[in-house]
Design a protein around this motif. Structure first.
Motif, PDB file in Angstrom:
ATOM      1  N   CYS A 134       0.828  -1.193   0.000  1.00 37.89           N
ATOM      2  CA  CYS A 134       0.000   0.000   0.000  1.00 37.89           C
ATOM      3  C   CYS A 134       0.872   1.256   0.000  1.00 37.89           C
ATOM      4  CB  CYS A 134      -0.900  -0.009   1.233  1.00 37.89           C
ATOM      5  SG  CYS A 134      -1.923   1.473   1.363  1.00 37.89           S
ATOM      6  N   GLU A 180      -0.098   4.106   0.831  1.00 38.36           N
ATOM      7  CA  GLU A 180      -0.535   4.970   1.917  1.00 38.36           C
ATOM      8  C   GLU A 180       0.014   4.521   3.273  1.00 38.36           C
ATOM      9  OE1 GLU A 180      -2.109   7.675   1.156  1.00 38.36           O
ATOM     10  OE2 GLU A 180      -2.432   8.380   3.202  1.00 38.36           O
ATOM     11  N   CYS A 181      -0.161   3.238   3.596  1.00 34.61           N
ATOM     12  CA  CYS A 181       0.199   2.777   4.945  1.00 34.61           C
ATOM     13  C   CYS A 181       1.284   1.701   4.953  1.00 34.61           C
ATOM     14  CB  CYS A 181      -1.041   2.279   5.682  1.00 34.61           C
ATOM     15  SG  CYS A 181      -1.639   0.673   5.107  1.00 34.61           S
ATOM     16  N   CYS A 233      -6.535  -1.745  -0.281  1.00 41.40           N
ATOM     17  CA  CYS A 233      -5.725  -2.077   0.891  1.00 41.40           C
ATOM     18  C   CYS A 233      -6.663  -2.474   2.029  1.00 41.40           C
ATOM     19  CB  CYS A 233      -4.871  -0.881   1.304  1.00 41.40           C
ATOM     20  SG  CYS A 233      -4.005  -1.161   2.867  1.00 41.40           S
ATOM     21  N   CYS A 261      -6.085  -0.017   5.353  1.00 38.30           N
ATOM     22  CA  CYS A 261      -6.531   1.377   5.460  1.00 38.30           C
ATOM     23  C   CYS A 261      -7.589   1.770   4.425  1.00 38.30           C
ATOM     24  CB  CYS A 261      -5.333   2.330   5.354  1.00 38.30           C
ATOM     25  SG  CYS A 261      -4.711   2.548   3.685  1.00 38.30           S
ATOM     26  N   TYR A 309      -7.071   2.372   1.227  1.00 39.90           N
ATOM     27  CA  TYR A 309      -6.529   3.072   0.057  1.00 39.90           C
ATOM     28  C   TYR A 309      -6.715   2.180  -1.173  1.00 39.90           C
ATOM     29  CZ  TYR A 309      -3.254   5.603  -2.915  1.00 39.90           C
ATOM     30  OH  TYR A 309      -2.692   6.306  -3.938  1.00 39.90           O
TER      31      TYR A 309
HETATM   32 ZN   LIG Z   1      -3.106   0.900   3.297  1.00 38.66          ZN
END
Ligand SMILES: [Zn+2]
Length: 90
Positions: free
Chosen positions: A6, A8-9, A62, A65, A67
């Motif tokens: 991911c 993002e995270c 994801c 999170c 995303y």
């Molecule tokens: Zn994520």
């Protein structure tokens, strides 16, 4: 299409290859898509059919999170059409 981490995270719990649906899809319509169309030639022939390139998407979500990334299935055809001056319809 591989979506291993991911953005993002950083989680690797990615659920990929999901079809992107719309309300219309469940009643027989198409999933969400993009459409690139050929520009009209200056001297338009009597018989001319606009060439179009369409692509639906696969989503990778994801699980940690939420995303979500979208991948165009016909990306190579879209690039080819873009190079030939095709533009987005709609
Ligand atoms: Zn994520």
């Amino acid at each position: 299409m591989k979506a291993s981490k991911c953005f993002e995270c950083g989680s690797s719990d990615i659920v990929s290859g999901l079809t992107v649906l719309t309300e219309e899809t469940t009643s027989g319509g198409r999933p969400a898509y993009v459409n690139l169309a050929e520009p009209e030639p200056e001297k338009r022939p009597f018989l001319w059919i606009r060439d179009e390139v369409k692509s639906e998407f696969h989503a990778a979500v994801c699980g940690a999170c939420g995303y979500t990334r979208l991948f165009a299935i016909n990306h190579a055809e879209i690039l080819e059409a873009h190079k030939k001056g095709f533009t987005s319809l709609g």
